[in-house]
Design a protein around this motif. Structure first.
Motif, PDB file in Angstrom:
ATOM      1  N   MET A   1       0.748  -1.381   0.146  1.00 49.59           N
ATOM      2  CA  MET A   1      -0.032  -0.134  -0.023  1.00 49.59           C
ATOM      3  C   MET A   1       0.715   1.273  -0.073  1.00 49.59           C
ATOM      4  SD  MET A   1      -3.428   0.904   0.095  1.00 49.59           S
ATOM      5  CE  MET A   1      -4.289  -0.440   0.725  1.00 49.59           C
ATOM      6  N   ALA A   2       0.641   1.982  -1.009  1.00 51.30           N
ATOM      7  CA  ALA A   2       1.487   3.430  -1.227  1.00 51.30           C
ATOM      8  C   ALA A   2       0.791   4.356  -0.579  1.00 51.30           C
ATOM      9  CB  ALA A   2       1.691   3.729  -2.637  1.00 51.30           C
ATOM     10  N   GLN A   3       1.555   5.473   0.381  1.00 53.98           N
ATOM     11  CA  GLN A   3       0.959   6.309   0.791  1.00 53.98           C
ATOM     12  C   GLN A   3       1.088   7.667   0.065  1.00 53.98           C
ATOM     13  OE1 GLN A   3       2.695   7.658   4.644  1.00 53.98           O
ATOM     14  NE2 GLN A   3       0.734   8.240   5.341  1.00 53.98           N
ATOM     15  N   PHE A   4       0.305   8.582  -0.095  1.00 54.61           N
ATOM     16  CA  PHE A   4       0.397   9.859  -0.822  1.00 54.61           C
ATOM     17  C   PHE A   4       0.095  10.984  -0.167  1.00 54.61           C
ATOM     18  CE2 PHE A   4       0.241   6.380  -3.753  1.00 54.61           C
ATOM     19  CZ  PHE A   4       1.042   6.707  -5.090  1.00 54.61           C
ATOM     20  N   GLN A   5       0.806  12.204  -0.304  1.00 53.78           N
ATOM     21  CA  GLN A   5       0.589  13.509   0.048  1.00 53.78           C
ATOM     22  C   GLN A   5      -0.741  14.021  -0.927  1.00 53.78           C
ATOM     23  OE1 GLN A   5       3.965  15.654   0.225  1.00 53.78           O
ATOM     24  NE2 GLN A   5       4.688  14.990   2.305  1.00 53.78           N
ATOM     25  N   LEU A   6      -1.553  14.837  -0.646  1.00 52.17           N
ATOM     26  CA  LEU A   6      -2.438  15.276  -1.546  1.00 52.17           C
ATOM     27  C   LEU A   6      -2.402  16.778  -1.710  1.00 52.17           C
ATOM     28  CD1 LEU A   6      -5.927  13.451  -0.849  1.00 52.17           C
ATOM     29  CD2 LEU A   6      -4.446  13.380  -2.802  1.00 52.17           C
ATOM     30  N   TYR A   7      -2.413  17.306  -3.042  1.00 56.73           N
ATOM     31  CA  TYR A   7      -2.504  18.744  -3.111  1.00 56.73           C
ATOM     32  C   TYR A   7      -3.225  19.171  -4.258  1.00 56.73           C
ATOM     33  CZ  TYR A   7       2.697  18.393  -1.693  1.00 56.73           C
ATOM     34  OH  TYR A   7       3.636  18.203  -0.951  1.00 56.73           O
ATOM     35  N   ASN A   8      -3.713  20.513  -3.939  1.00 54.96           N
ATOM     36  CA  ASN A   8      -4.468  21.282  -5.026  1.00 54.96           C
ATOM     37  C   ASN A   8      -3.528  21.879  -5.970  1.00 54.96           C
ATOM     38  OD1 ASN A   8      -7.272  20.768  -4.561  1.00 54.96           O
ATOM     39  ND2 ASN A   8      -7.226  22.095  -2.912  1.00 54.96           N
ATOM     40  N   PHE A   9      -3.571  22.085  -7.132  1.00 56.40           N
ATOM     41  CA  PHE A   9      -2.593  23.198  -8.127  1.00 56.40           C
ATOM     42  C   PHE A   9      -3.739  24.003  -8.600  1.00 56.40           C
ATOM     43  CE2 PHE A   9      -3.330  19.291 -10.922  1.00 56.40           C
ATOM     44  CZ  PHE A   9      -3.699  19.915 -12.029  1.00 56.40           C
ATOM     45  N   GLN A  10      -3.327  25.244  -8.566  1.00 58.21           N
ATOM     46  CA  GLN A  10      -4.064  26.456  -9.227  1.00 58.21           C
ATOM     47  C   GLN A  10      -3.022  27.106 -10.349  1.00 58.21           C
ATOM     48  OE1 GLN A  10      -7.524  28.125  -7.352  1.00 58.21           O
ATOM     49  NE2 GLN A  10      -5.798  28.919  -6.282  1.00 58.21           N
ATOM     50  N   PHE A  11      -3.626  27.650 -11.133  1.00 55.32           N
ATOM     51  CA  PHE A  11      -3.049  28.307 -12.202  1.00 55.32           C
ATOM     52  C   PHE A  11      -3.077  29.804 -12.086  1.00 55.32           C
ATOM     53  CE2 PHE A  11      -4.180  24.301 -14.386  1.00 55.32           C
ATOM     54  CZ  PHE A  11      -2.925  24.050 -14.875  1.00 55.32           C
ATOM     55  N   GLY A  12      -1.998  30.531 -12.299  1.00 56.10           N
ATOM     56  CA  GLY A  12      -1.985  32.083 -12.172  1.00 56.10           C
ATOM     57  C   GLY A  12      -1.554  32.518 -13.488  1.00 56.10           C
ATOM     58  N   LYS A  13      -1.622  33.754 -13.701  1.00 59.98           N
ATOM     59  CA  LYS A  13      -1.191  34.619 -14.960  1.00 59.98           C
ATOM     60  C   LYS A  13       0.121  35.366 -14.606  1.00 59.98           C
ATOM     61  CE  LYS A  13      -5.807  35.701 -16.443  1.00 59.98           C
ATOM     62  NZ  LYS A  13      -6.645  36.850 -16.619  1.00 59.98           N
ATOM     63  N   ILE A  14       1.113  35.062 -15.379  1.00 61.42           N
ATOM     64  CA  ILE A  14       2.198  36.089 -15.437  1.00 61.42           C
ATOM     65  C   ILE A  14       2.205  37.411 -16.539  1.00 61.42           C
ATOM     66  CG2 ILE A  14       4.826  36.381 -15.712  1.00 61.42           C
ATOM     67  CD1 ILE A  14       5.051  33.099 -15.249  1.00 61.42           C
ATOM     68  N   LEU A  15       1.861  38.551 -15.950  1.00 56.61           N
ATOM     69  CA  LEU A  15       1.468  39.562 -16.804  1.00 56.61           C
ATOM     70  C   LEU A  15       2.652  40.276 -17.040  1.00 56.61           C
ATOM     71  CD1 LEU A  15      -1.806  40.966 -14.871  1.00 56.61           C
ATOM     72  CD2 LEU A  15      -1.659  39.382 -17.082  1.00 56.61           C
ATOM     73  N   GLY A  16       2.818  40.721 -18.285  1.00 56.18           N
ATOM     74  CA  GLY A  16       4.180  41.584 -18.721  1.00 56.18           C
ATOM     75  C   GLY A  16       5.225  40.562 -18.917  1.00 56.18           C
ATOM     76  N   ASN A  17       4.856  39.369 -19.296  1.00 55.71           N
ATOM     77  CA  ASN A  17       5.864  38.407 -19.213  1.00 55.71           C
ATOM     78  C   ASN A  17       7.028  38.383 -20.329  1.00 55.71           C
ATOM     79  OD1 ASN A  17       7.451  35.920 -18.333  1.00 55.71           O
ATOM     80  ND2 ASN A  17       6.067  34.946 -19.833  1.00 55.71           N
ATOM     81  N   GLU A  18       6.237  38.982 -21.546  1.00 56.18           N
ATOM     82  CA  GLU A  18       6.915  38.876 -22.850  1.00 56.18           C
ATOM     83  C   GLU A  18       8.362  39.559 -22.838  1.00 56.18           C
ATOM     84  OE1 GLU A  18       5.894  39.467 -27.583  1.00 56.18           O
ATOM     85  OE2 GLU A  18       4.394  39.681 -26.104  1.00 56.18           O
ATOM     86  N   GLN A  19       9.297  38.605 -23.517  1.00 57.90           N
ATOM     87  CA  GLN A  19      10.775  39.295 -23.367  1.00 57.90           C
ATOM     88  C   GLN A  19      11.105  39.085 -24.755  1.00 57.90           C
ATOM     89  OE1 GLN A  19      13.041  37.562 -20.304  1.00 57.90           O
ATOM     90  NE2 GLN A  19      12.130  38.320 -18.642  1.00 57.90           N
TER      91      GLN A  19
END
Length: 311
Positions: A1-19
Protein backbone atom coordinates in the motif's frame (compact mmCIF):
# COMPACT_ATOMS: atom_id res chain seq x y z
CA UNK A 1 0.00 0.00 0.00
CA UNK A 2 1.50 3.34 -1.09
CA UNK A 3 0.89 6.50 0.94
CA UNK A 4 0.43 9.84 -0.85
CA UNK A 5 0.38 13.51 0.11
CA UNK A 6 -2.49 15.36 -1.56
CA UNK A 7 -2.24 18.79 -3.18
CA UNK A 8 -4.49 21.17 -5.07
CA UNK A 9 -2.85 22.98 -7.95
CA UNK A 10 -3.98 26.37 -9.19
CA UNK A 11 -2.87 28.39 -12.19
CA UNK A 12 -1.99 32.07 -12.24
CA UNK A 13 -1.13 34.62 -14.90
CA UNK A 14 2.30 36.19 -15.43
CA UNK A 15 1.51 39.64 -16.75
CA UNK A 16 4.10 41.61 -18.75
CA UNK A 17 6.05 38.41 -19.24
CA UNK A 18 7.00 38.85 -22.90
CA UNK A 19 10.73 39.29 -23.47
CA UNK A 20 12.50 39.91 -26.75
CA UNK A 21 16.02 38.72 -27.57
CA UNK A 22 18.73 40.57 -29.53
CA UNK A 23 17.16 39.48 -32.81
CA UNK A 24 13.74 40.90 -31.92
CA UNK A 25 12.29 37.43 -31.35
CA UNK A 26 10.01 36.71 -28.39
CA UNK A 27 10.64 33.68 -26.18
CA UNK A 28 7.03 33.86 -24.96
CA UNK A 29 4.69 31.56 -26.87
CA UNK A 30 1.46 33.15 -25.66
CA UNK A 31 0.37 36.18 -23.62
CA UNK A 32 -1.40 35.50 -20.31
CA UNK A 33 -4.82 36.67 -21.52
CA UNK A 34 -4.77 34.16 -24.35
CA UNK A 35 -3.19 31.30 -22.42
CA UNK A 36 -5.20 31.40 -19.19
CA UNK A 37 -8.51 30.10 -20.64
CA UNK A 38 -6.49 27.17 -22.07
CA UNK A 39 -4.41 26.55 -18.92
CA UNK A 40 -5.37 22.92 -18.34
CA UNK A 41 -5.06 22.08 -22.02
CA UNK A 42 -1.55 23.60 -22.07
CA UNK A 43 -0.47 21.58 -19.03
CA UNK A 44 -1.87 18.40 -20.55
CA UNK A 45 0.02 19.01 -23.79
CA UNK A 46 3.25 19.44 -21.83
CA UNK A 47 2.69 16.09 -20.12
CA UNK A 48 1.67 14.32 -23.33
CA UNK A 49 4.63 15.73 -25.27
CA UNK A 50 6.90 14.35 -22.57
CA UNK A 51 5.32 10.90 -22.82
CA UNK A 52 5.59 10.98 -26.63
CA UNK A 53 9.25 12.15 -26.45
CA UNK A 54 8.54 15.22 -28.56
CA UNK A 55 9.56 17.63 -25.80
CA UNK A 56 11.08 16.05 -22.70
CA UNK A 57 10.51 17.37 -19.19
CA UNK A 58 13.72 17.77 -17.17
CA UNK A 59 12.79 17.60 -13.49
CA UNK A 60 15.18 19.75 -11.47
CA UNK A 61 15.21 21.64 -8.18
CA UNK A 62 15.64 25.40 -7.94
CA UNK A 63 18.79 25.02 -5.82
CA UNK A 64 20.83 22.87 -8.21
CA UNK A 65 20.87 21.37 -11.70
CA UNK A 66 20.61 17.67 -10.86
CA UNK A 67 18.12 16.06 -13.24
CA UNK A 68 15.69 13.62 -11.65
CA UNK A 69 14.91 10.73 -13.98
CA UNK A 70 11.25 9.96 -14.53
CA UNK A 71 9.17 7.40 -16.37
CA UNK A 72 5.44 7.26 -17.17
CA UNK A 73 3.49 4.20 -16.06
CA UNK A 74 0.90 4.80 -18.77
CA UNK A 75 0.01 7.08 -21.62
CA UNK A 76 -1.70 10.19 -20.19
CA UNK A 77 -5.39 9.45 -20.60
CA UNK A 78 -8.57 11.25 -19.51
CA UNK A 79 -6.34 14.03 -18.10
CA UNK A 80 -4.68 11.56 -15.70
CA UNK A 81 -0.88 11.25 -15.68
CA UNK A 82 0.99 8.67 -13.58
CA UNK A 83 4.78 8.60 -13.41
CA UNK A 84 7.72 7.65 -11.23
CA UNK A 85 10.34 10.28 -10.36
CA UNK A 86 13.68 8.90 -9.17
CA UNK A 87 16.37 10.26 -6.91
CA UNK A 88 19.33 8.33 -8.31
CA UNK A 89 21.92 7.41 -5.70
CA UNK A 90 25.22 5.55 -5.65
CA UNK A 91 25.28 2.42 -3.52
CA UNK A 92 27.83 -0.30 -2.85
CA UNK A 93 27.37 -4.05 -2.84
CA UNK A 94 29.56 -7.11 -2.55
CA UNK A 95 29.76 -9.26 -5.71
CA UNK A 96 30.37 -13.03 -5.92
CA UNK A 97 34.12 -12.45 -5.84
CA UNK A 98 33.72 -10.58 -2.55
CA UNK A 99 34.66 -7.32 -4.22
CA UNK A 100 32.98 -4.06 -3.33
CA UNK A 101 31.37 -2.61 -6.45
CA UNK A 102 29.50 0.64 -7.09
CA UNK A 103 25.92 0.44 -8.24
CA UNK A 104 23.26 2.97 -9.26
CA UNK A 105 20.00 2.87 -7.35
CA UNK A 106 17.02 4.52 -9.04
CA UNK A 107 14.89 4.77 -5.90
CA UNK A 108 11.67 6.52 -6.88
CA UNK A 109 8.28 7.89 -5.86
CA UNK A 110 4.98 7.64 -7.69
CA UNK A 111 3.26 10.87 -8.76
CA UNK A 112 -0.35 11.20 -9.93
CA UNK A 113 -1.45 14.37 -11.73
CA UNK A 114 -5.22 14.68 -12.05
CA UNK A 115 -5.84 17.51 -14.52
CA UNK A 116 -9.54 16.81 -15.00
CA UNK A 117 -11.85 19.84 -15.04
CA UNK A 118 -12.96 20.66 -11.50
CA UNK A 119 -10.35 18.37 -9.89
CA UNK A 120 -6.79 19.78 -10.36
CA UNK A 121 -5.17 17.55 -7.77
CA UNK A 122 -1.69 16.11 -7.35
CA UNK A 123 -0.71 13.07 -5.27
CA UNK A 124 2.94 12.49 -4.29
CA UNK A 125 4.08 9.20 -2.76
CA UNK A 126 5.64 9.47 0.68
CA UNK A 127 8.88 7.51 0.76
CA UNK A 128 11.52 8.86 3.16
CA UNK A 129 14.18 6.53 1.72
CA UNK A 130 13.93 8.42 -1.59
CA UNK A 131 13.29 12.03 -0.56
CA UNK A 132 13.86 12.59 3.16
CA UNK A 133 12.17 16.02 3.16
CA UNK A 134 8.37 16.20 3.10
CA UNK A 135 8.45 19.06 0.59
CA UNK A 136 11.42 18.27 -1.67
CA UNK A 137 9.64 16.38 -4.44
CA UNK A 138 6.75 18.86 -4.51
CA UNK A 139 9.35 21.65 -4.89
CA UNK A 140 10.92 19.78 -7.82
CA UNK A 141 7.56 19.35 -9.55
CA UNK A 142 6.49 22.95 -8.91
CA UNK A 143 9.79 24.45 -10.07
CA UNK A 144 9.95 22.30 -13.20
CA UNK A 145 6.37 22.87 -14.32
CA UNK A 146 6.68 26.61 -13.71
CA UNK A 147 9.74 26.77 -15.97
CA UNK A 148 7.67 25.18 -18.74
CA UNK A 149 4.51 27.21 -18.11
CA UNK A 150 6.40 30.50 -18.05
CA UNK A 151 6.62 30.35 -21.86
CA UNK A 152 2.83 30.61 -21.85
CA UNK A 153 2.81 33.47 -19.28
CA UNK A 154 1.38 31.08 -16.68
CA UNK A 155 2.50 29.74 -13.32
CA UNK A 156 1.23 27.01 -11.04
CA UNK A 157 0.89 26.84 -7.25
CA UNK A 158 0.80 23.60 -5.29
CA UNK A 159 -1.23 23.80 -2.06
CA UNK A 160 -0.88 20.81 0.27
CA UNK A 161 -4.11 19.57 1.82
CA UNK A 162 -4.24 18.92 5.55
CA UNK A 163 -6.15 17.01 8.17
CA UNK A 164 -8.30 19.60 10.03
CA UNK A 165 -7.54 17.73 13.25
CA UNK A 166 -4.14 19.49 13.31
CA UNK A 167 -5.98 22.80 13.73
CA UNK A 168 -8.23 21.51 16.50
CA UNK A 169 -5.34 19.91 18.36
CA UNK A 170 -3.73 23.36 18.60
CA UNK A 171 -6.99 24.88 19.82
CA UNK A 172 -7.27 22.17 22.50
CA UNK A 173 -3.63 22.52 23.62
CA UNK A 174 -4.18 24.30 26.95
CA UNK A 175 -0.70 23.41 28.17
CA UNK A 176 1.08 25.55 25.57
CA UNK A 177 -1.75 28.03 24.94
CA UNK A 178 -3.58 28.37 28.27
CA UNK A 179 -5.10 31.76 27.39
CA UNK A 180 -6.45 30.68 24.01
CA UNK A 181 -5.87 32.60 20.82
CA UNK A 182 -6.02 36.33 20.22
CA UNK A 183 -6.05 36.28 16.45
CA UNK A 184 -6.65 34.01 13.49
CA UNK A 185 -5.49 34.87 9.99
CA UNK A 186 -6.97 33.38 6.85
CA UNK A 187 -4.89 33.60 3.70
CA UNK A 188 -7.06 33.23 0.63
CA UNK A 189 -5.19 33.25 -2.71
CA UNK A 190 -6.68 34.21 -6.05
CA UNK A 191 -9.18 31.43 -6.70
CA UNK A 192 -9.55 30.12 -10.23
CA UNK A 193 -10.56 26.59 -9.31
CA UNK A 194 -14.33 26.74 -9.58
CA UNK A 195 -15.11 24.19 -6.86
CA UNK A 196 -13.15 26.30 -4.33
CA UNK A 197 -14.79 29.57 -5.41
CA UNK A 198 -18.28 28.11 -4.98
CA UNK A 199 -17.55 26.67 -1.54
CA UNK A 200 -15.96 29.91 -0.32
CA UNK A 201 -18.95 31.98 -1.45
CA UNK A 202 -21.22 29.89 0.78
CA UNK A 203 -18.96 30.25 3.81
CA UNK A 204 -18.34 34.00 3.82
CA UNK A 205 -21.90 35.07 4.64
CA UNK A 206 -21.83 33.91 8.29
CA UNK A 207 -18.13 34.21 9.13
CA UNK A 208 -18.23 37.31 11.29
CA UNK A 209 -21.00 36.04 13.56
CA UNK A 210 -19.38 32.80 14.70
CA UNK A 211 -16.11 34.19 16.11
CA UNK A 212 -17.40 37.13 18.19
CA UNK A 213 -14.62 39.11 16.54
CA UNK A 214 -14.06 41.71 13.87
CA UNK A 215 -13.08 40.77 10.33
CA UNK A 216 -10.54 42.38 8.06
CA UNK A 217 -8.17 39.86 6.59
CA UNK A 218 -8.08 38.31 10.03
CA UNK A 219 -10.28 37.74 13.07
CA UNK A 220 -9.18 39.52 16.28
CA UNK A 221 -10.63 38.98 19.75
CA UNK A 222 -11.77 41.82 21.96
CA UNK A 223 -9.09 43.21 24.29
CA UNK A 224 -8.48 40.79 27.15
CA UNK A 225 -10.63 38.12 25.55
CA UNK A 226 -10.00 35.14 23.29
CA UNK A 227 -11.59 33.98 20.06
CA UNK A 228 -14.45 31.51 20.29
CA UNK A 229 -13.67 28.12 18.77
CA UNK A 230 -16.02 25.15 18.75
CA UNK A 231 -16.08 21.96 16.74
CA UNK A 232 -19.79 21.85 17.50
CA UNK A 233 -20.42 24.97 15.43
CA UNK A 234 -21.28 23.60 12.00
CA UNK A 235 -20.37 26.79 10.19
CA UNK A 236 -17.01 27.15 11.90
CA UNK A 237 -16.23 23.49 11.37
CA UNK A 238 -17.07 23.83 7.66
CA UNK A 239 -14.81 26.87 7.39
CA UNK A 240 -11.81 25.16 9.01
CA UNK A 241 -12.39 22.08 6.85
CA UNK A 242 -12.43 24.30 3.77
CA UNK A 243 -9.12 25.99 4.54
CA UNK A 244 -7.33 22.78 5.56
CA UNK A 245 -8.57 19.85 3.50
CA UNK A 246 -10.12 21.64 0.51
CA UNK A 247 -8.05 24.80 -0.10
CA UNK A 248 -4.76 23.72 1.47
CA UNK A 249 -1.42 25.48 1.69
CA UNK A 250 -0.39 27.58 4.68
CA UNK A 251 -3.77 29.28 4.65
CA UNK A 252 -4.37 29.57 8.43
CA UNK A 253 -2.26 31.30 11.09
CA UNK A 254 -3.00 31.45 14.81
CA UNK A 255 -1.65 34.04 17.27
CA UNK A 256 -1.77 32.89 20.93
CA UNK A 257 -2.70 35.27 23.74
CA UNK A 258 0.34 34.32 25.81
CA UNK A 259 2.75 35.27 23.01
CA UNK A 260 1.29 37.75 20.56
CA UNK A 261 4.60 38.02 18.69
CA UNK A 262 4.32 34.36 17.72
CA UNK A 263 2.34 33.39 14.65
CA UNK A 264 1.68 29.68 14.14
CA UNK A 265 1.31 28.49 10.56
CA UNK A 266 -1.17 25.69 11.10
CA UNK A 267 -0.45 23.92 7.81
CA UNK A 268 3.34 23.60 8.14
CA UNK A 269 4.32 19.94 8.23
CA UNK A 270 0.67 18.83 8.21
CA UNK A 271 -0.66 16.77 5.32
CA UNK A 272 -3.77 15.01 4.20
CA UNK A 273 -2.96 11.54 2.93
CA UNK A 274 -4.53 8.96 0.71
CA UNK A 275 -3.51 5.38 0.06
CA UNK A 276 -3.41 3.35 -3.15
CA UNK A 277 -2.74 -0.39 -3.24
CA UNK A 278 0.34 -1.73 -5.02
CA UNK A 279 -2.01 -4.04 -6.92
CA UNK A 280 -3.71 -1.03 -8.53
CA UNK A 281 -0.42 0.26 -9.96
CA UNK A 282 0.63 -3.23 -11.08
CA UNK A 283 -2.70 -3.64 -12.90
CA UNK A 284 -2.42 -0.16 -14.38
CA UNK A 285 1.03 -0.99 -15.79
CA UNK A 286 -0.31 -4.23 -17.29
CA UNK A 287 -3.29 -2.48 -18.85
CA UNK A 288 -1.04 0.19 -20.33
CA UNK A 289 1.32 -2.42 -21.80
CA UNK A 290 -1.62 -4.30 -23.30
CA UNK A 291 -3.28 -1.13 -24.62
CA UNK A 292 -6.25 -1.83 -22.36
CA UNK A 293 -6.52 1.48 -20.51
CA UNK A 294 -10.01 2.28 -21.83
CA UNK A 295 -12.34 0.91 -19.18
CA UNK A 296 -9.40 -0.14 -16.99
CA UNK A 297 -10.59 -0.89 -13.41
CA UNK A 298 -7.20 0.30 -12.13
CA UNK A 299 -7.51 3.68 -13.86
CA UNK A 300 -11.11 4.00 -12.65
CA UNK A 301 -9.89 3.33 -9.10
CA UNK A 302 -7.30 6.12 -9.36
CA UNK A 303 -9.95 8.52 -10.64
CA UNK A 304 -12.20 7.67 -7.71
CA UNK A 305 -9.44 8.14 -5.14
CA UNK A 306 -8.29 11.46 -6.60
CA UNK A 307 -11.85 12.83 -6.48
CA UNK A 308 -12.53 11.85 -2.85
CA UNK A 309 -13.92 14.76 -0.85
CA UNK A 310 -14.92 16.77 -3.93
CA UNK A 311 -18.66 17.35 -4.31
Amino acid sequence: MAQFQLYNFQFGKILGNEQVNLFGESDTLMPAGEAFPQKQKILQEILENDYNHTEAIRFTHRRHQKVYTHKHLMQPLDDITVMRIANKKKTKRTDKNFQIVDEEDYANCLVIIDNRPGIQRLAIEVKKSVFSSDTYLSEIISYTLNLLLKKYSLHIELMHLQDPQKFWSLIDDKKNYPMGFYKIKFHLPYLNLERLKKKWAKLTVQMRDIYNGKMDVEMTAQKGDELNFSKENDMQNAQINFFTEELGGNSIELVPNNNKKKSIKVGEGAYKYTWVSDTTFARLTEDAAGNNLFGSPALDELKRIMKEGID
